[in-house]
Design a protein around this motif. Structure first.
Motif, short mmCIF file in Angstrom:
data_model
loop_
_atom_site.label_atom_id
_atom_site.label_comp_id
_atom_site.label_asym_id
_atom_site.label_seq_id
_atom_site.Cartn_x
_atom_site.Cartn_y
_atom_site.Cartn_z
N ARG A 75 0.76 -1.41 -0.04
CA ARG A 75 -0.37 0.28 -0.03
C ARG A 75 0.55 1.49 0.00
NH1 ARG A 75 -3.92 0.23 4.74
NH2 ARG A 75 -4.86 -1.24 2.88
N HIS A 76 0.77 2.15 -0.58
CA HIS A 76 1.88 3.35 -0.96
C HIS A 76 0.83 4.80 0.04
CE1 HIS A 76 3.44 6.90 -2.12
NE2 HIS A 76 4.59 6.13 -2.69
N VAL A 77 1.05 5.03 1.06
CA VAL A 77 0.12 5.73 2.05
C VAL A 77 -0.01 7.14 1.96
CG1 VAL A 77 0.90 4.32 4.35
CG2 VAL A 77 2.65 6.19 3.27
N ALA A 113 -4.04 8.91 -2.92
CA ALA A 113 -5.80 9.50 -2.47
C ALA A 113 -6.75 8.88 -4.09
CB ALA A 113 -4.98 11.19 -2.79
N PRO A 114 -7.87 8.81 -4.02
CA PRO A 114 -8.92 8.38 -4.63
C PRO A 114 -8.60 9.83 -6.14
CG PRO A 114 -9.90 8.55 -2.83
CD PRO A 114 -8.43 9.05 -2.51
N GLU A 115 -8.87 9.38 -7.07
CA GLU A 115 -8.89 9.42 -8.21
C GLU A 115 -10.22 9.55 -9.31
OE1 GLU A 115 -5.65 8.61 -11.34
OE2 GLU A 115 -4.95 9.12 -9.50
N ARG A 116 -10.81 10.18 -10.49
CA ARG A 116 -10.90 9.28 -11.01
C ARG A 116 -10.66 8.47 -12.43
NH1 ARG A 116 -16.76 9.37 -9.68
NH2 ARG A 116 -16.85 9.77 -11.97
N GLU A 158 -7.11 2.89 -4.52
CA GLU A 158 -5.94 2.23 -3.79
C GLU A 158 -5.06 1.80 -5.70
OE1 GLU A 158 -5.03 -1.56 -1.79
OE2 GLU A 158 -6.12 0.05 0.01
N LEU A 159 -4.06 1.95 -5.34
CA LEU A 159 -3.03 1.30 -6.52
C LEU A 159 -2.01 0.38 -6.04
CD1 LEU A 159 -2.66 1.16 -10.18
CD2 LEU A 159 -1.99 3.58 -9.54
N THR A 160 -1.68 0.10 -6.21
CA THR A 160 -0.35 -0.55 -6.01
C THR A 160 0.63 -1.00 -7.13
OG1 THR A 160 -0.57 -3.38 -6.10
CG2 THR A 160 -0.93 -1.44 -4.02
N ARG A 161 1.22 -1.95 -8.15
CA ARG A 161 1.87 -2.31 -8.58
C ARG A 161 1.28 -3.41 -9.42
NH1 ARG A 161 8.30 -3.86 -7.23
NH2 ARG A 161 7.49 -3.56 -5.83
N THR A 162 0.44 -4.17 -8.47
CA THR A 162 0.04 -5.36 -9.35
C THR A 162 -1.42 -4.96 -8.99
OG1 THR A 162 0.33 -6.13 -7.56
CG2 THR A 162 2.18 -6.52 -8.98
N THR A 163 -1.74 -4.70 -8.16
CA THR A 163 -3.35 -4.46 -8.07
C THR A 163 -4.25 -3.17 -8.10
OG1 THR A 163 -3.36 -4.64 -5.63
CG2 THR A 163 -4.00 -6.21 -6.56
N ALA A 164 -5.71 -2.58 -8.36
CA ALA A 164 -6.02 -1.56 -8.19
C ALA A 164 -7.54 -1.87 -8.06
CB ALA A 164 -6.15 -0.97 -9.75
#
Length: 660
Positions: free
Chosen positions: A544-546, A549-552, A569-575
């Motif tokens: 998790r990248h702390v 922030a949420p975005e459209r 939420e965004l990581t290198r492998t999941t959204a």
């Protein structure tokens, strides 16, 4: 005429301080030295007043008695901690912000045919590819043009050599590990100095620290001053440290190092005492060449490098801008061992040729710098342990170590503590939350105190310990080795309190009003120990990248239609998408800012949330790394809000199992 009881009279100064708490935030300027001096000067005055009272009115009668030995021992430990605190108060009276200086001197090298060459050294020993990939890709994305990325592999791994070749970065290894990290860097400097065009500067990055794209250009700006030998920048983290994570405070409480990097280092810089902290720093090659390389006398070679540079007239300065972000230790054992190593290294420096009592020609402030740091490691943690142990002497052995009533304690300790909290809240807002601050220090207090004593008595012959990062963090792990002493102390404290209250032990020794003092002290210790024990239960983690922030975002659905939804939420492998529900296994394409369209499929859904497994191509994967870790932002929690901290901790207590 109004007559006040002693208790009421003791509360008047506290109420006055609370009144100042309401007024001063509107008028205080944190960067004005005279205002800082007034506030921290008050801390020193109240500390001296408290220490005088403790030494003259609260100890047992002088004599060869257990009571005097016990009360005197606690007083001496507390006095040593107060001396360390007062040194810190003086240090914090100044602060310096060099952002304006950096801005004014960006590109000072423009009159030269080419920008100065910088080697970016990435020191590694046993880190996984997932950790190293972040750092290497981030280093390649640096905006500065005349740079060379050099990976220093003390693990001598062929797969890393091949990966570096794929990434078109330089790879170095050496035949042995002599000198540990300092020796690894020195070997690299020797190779670089023999190049046809040696670099004028070199940056040092730990394997788990990703530079932001402006790291080199912003830091290099401060080298416009030819006396500057090293520029240090903060170390911030994109993941919560173990205490934040295990207590459920990842989004509401700063990491344990935030105070040092955001507040202590700028104050050290104000006195000309900023220190090198290893990673996230840039050195002038000429200065380090003059030393003959990094010193290897201490396992904290970075602090010692500062001392060695300053002894030769080179300055270390601090740029308080978030220009890198790293991976905090994910396990409590690694977290504690890292801090014990720092403590050991400081004790080695204190006993070295560059220590505070050396005969070398070192300025007074450099001596103070080492002495202040040594006092912190040697006294603060020992006092944390003593504060838990000494009340037990009352419950089990009828020994009163602090013979004082409630009004006197409030009048002296309460006023001192309230003024320190006022000062800290005004000048370092959101850094200190009682109980949780105690826990962050208590967790590692025993091994740190052991390391302090060991380092002073036997400074040589200790191996360098690498802090492990990465690995499987998917299970609940109870750190019994760390927890066990606190369980024992909790049991003894609870037993003593029970015996005292329910079996008439509380009145066994007539301590007068002091009985209320030891009762409050004991209950507070139980609370701190309880939270510390909870912190020793490691919860599963996911990436998790702390700073997210949420975005459209746009999502292309399996039928080819596109919808707009929230990317939460965004990581290198999941959204994680909010406001959209899709069947598991459905193929989608997500438009990610600064990355482009990325294919994926639905892993699972719950309520109005969909978790997508991303399937990025190589270029998209690297773009994701740059977006998540290399853009200019301030990762982590910068300050706490006590209400939110309490709420989040309450949620942690109410959780039966870890969140999924």
């Amino acid at each position: 005429m109004i007559y006040l009881t002693p208790l009421q009279s003791s509360l008047v100064p506290i109420l006055l301080i609370l009144g100042l708490w309401l007024v001063l935030p509107a008028v205080i300027d944190r960067e004005r030295t005279w205002q800082r001096a007034v506030l921290y000067g008050g801390c020193i005055l109240f500390a001296l007043r408290y220490a005088w009272w403790r030494g003259t009115e609260t100890l047992a009668p002088v004599g060869l008695t257990v009571d005097f030995i016990a009360s005197g021992s606690l007083f001496l430990i507390e006095l040593a901690a107060l001396v360390g605190s007062m040194s810190a108060f003086v240090l914090m009276m100044r602060t310096r912000n060099r952002s304006g200086e950096a801005e004014a001197n960006l590109g000072w090298w423009r009159d030269r045919p080419a920008p100065p060459k910088i080697a970016v050294l990435i020191a590694t020993y046993n880190e996984e590819l997932e950790v190293l990939e972040r750092t290497i890709v981030g280093a390649k994305a640096l905006r500065y043009t005349n740079k060379e990325i050099v990976v220093l592999d003390d693990g001598r791994r062929d797969w890393l050599r091949d990966f570096c070749a794929q990434q078109d970065v330089r790879y170095l290894r050496r035949p042995d590990n002599k000198g540990s990290k300092a020796g690894n860097i020195n070997h690299a400097l020797g190779v670089l100095n023999s190049d046809p065009e040696p670099p004028e500067f070199f940056a040092v990055l730990d394997a788990d620290f990703v530079p932001h794209r402006g790291f080199l250009s912003r830091s290099l700006a401060l080298f416009h001053d030819p006396s500057v030998g090293l520029v240090q920048t903060p170390q911030h983290f994109f993941n919560p440290d173990p205490i934040q994570h295990n207590l459920g405070l990842a989004k509401s409480y700063p990491d344990e190092q935030r105070y040092f990097f955001d507040h202590m280092q700028p104050s050290r810089d104000g006195w000309g005492m900023a220190i090198c902290c290893g990673t996230s720093s840039i050195c002038r090659m000429e200065a380090v060449r003059e030393l003959g390389g990094f010193p290897t006398d201490s396992v904290t070679e970075d602090f010692m490098l500062t001392m060695a540079l300053q002894a030769r007239g080179w300055r270390t300065v601090y740029l308080n801008e978030a220009l890198t972000e790293g991976l905090a230790p994910e396990g409590l054992k690694e977290y504690v061992s890292q801090r014990a190593r720092w403590c050991l290294g400081l004790m080695q420096i204190a006993r070295s040729r560059l220590g505070p009592f050396t005969r070398e020609k070192i300025r007074l402030r450099e001596r103070w710098s080492v002495l202040d740091s040594s006092l912190y490691w040697l006294t603060s943690f020992a006092f944390r342990i003593a504060a838990l142990v000494f009340p037990l002497l009352y419950w089990f052995f009828n020994i009163t170590v602090v013979d004082a009533g409630v009004p006197e304690v409030i009048s002296h300790f309460g006023v001192y503590y309230a003024w320190v909290l006022l000062t800290t809240t005004l000048l370092s807002p959101g850094m200190i939350v009682p109980i949780f601050h105690d826990v962050t220090q208590l967790v590692g207090a025993i091994p740190i105190t052991r390391a302090a004593v060991t380092g002073l008595l036997r400074p040589k012959g200790h191996p360098f310990s690498v802090t492990a990062k990465g690995g499987d963090r998917s299970r609940i792990v109870v750190q019994w080795g760390i927890m066990r002493p606190f369980l024992v102390l909790w049991g003894l404290t609870a037993l003593g309190l029970t015996l005292g209250i329910f079996f008439d032990r509380f009145a066994y020794y007539d301590a007068g009003d002091g009985k209320s003092v030891v009762l409050f002290w004991t209950i507070y210790n139980l609370i701190v120990l309880t939270v510390t024990i909870i912190a020793c239960v490691e919860l599963p983690r996911r990436e998790r990248h702390v700073a997210d922030a949420p975005e459209r975002t746009f999502v292309q659905l399996p039928d080819g239609a596109s919808v707009t939804t929230w990317l939460s939420e965004l990581t290198r492998t999941t959204a994680r998408l909010r406001g959209l529900t899709l069947p598991e296994g459905a193929r989608v394409r997500i438009e990610l800012r600064e990355v482009g369209p990325v294919d994926g499929y639905v892993l699972r859904t719950s309520r109005d949330t969909t978790l997508v497994q991303l399937l990025p191509e190589a270029e998209e994967r690297e773009a994701l790394i740059v977006r998540l870790h290399a853009e200019d932002n301030t990762p982590g929690v910068t300050r706490s809000q006590p209400g939110r901290v309490i709420r989040d901790f309450g949620l942690r207590l109410s959780r039966i199992g870890p969140r999924r």
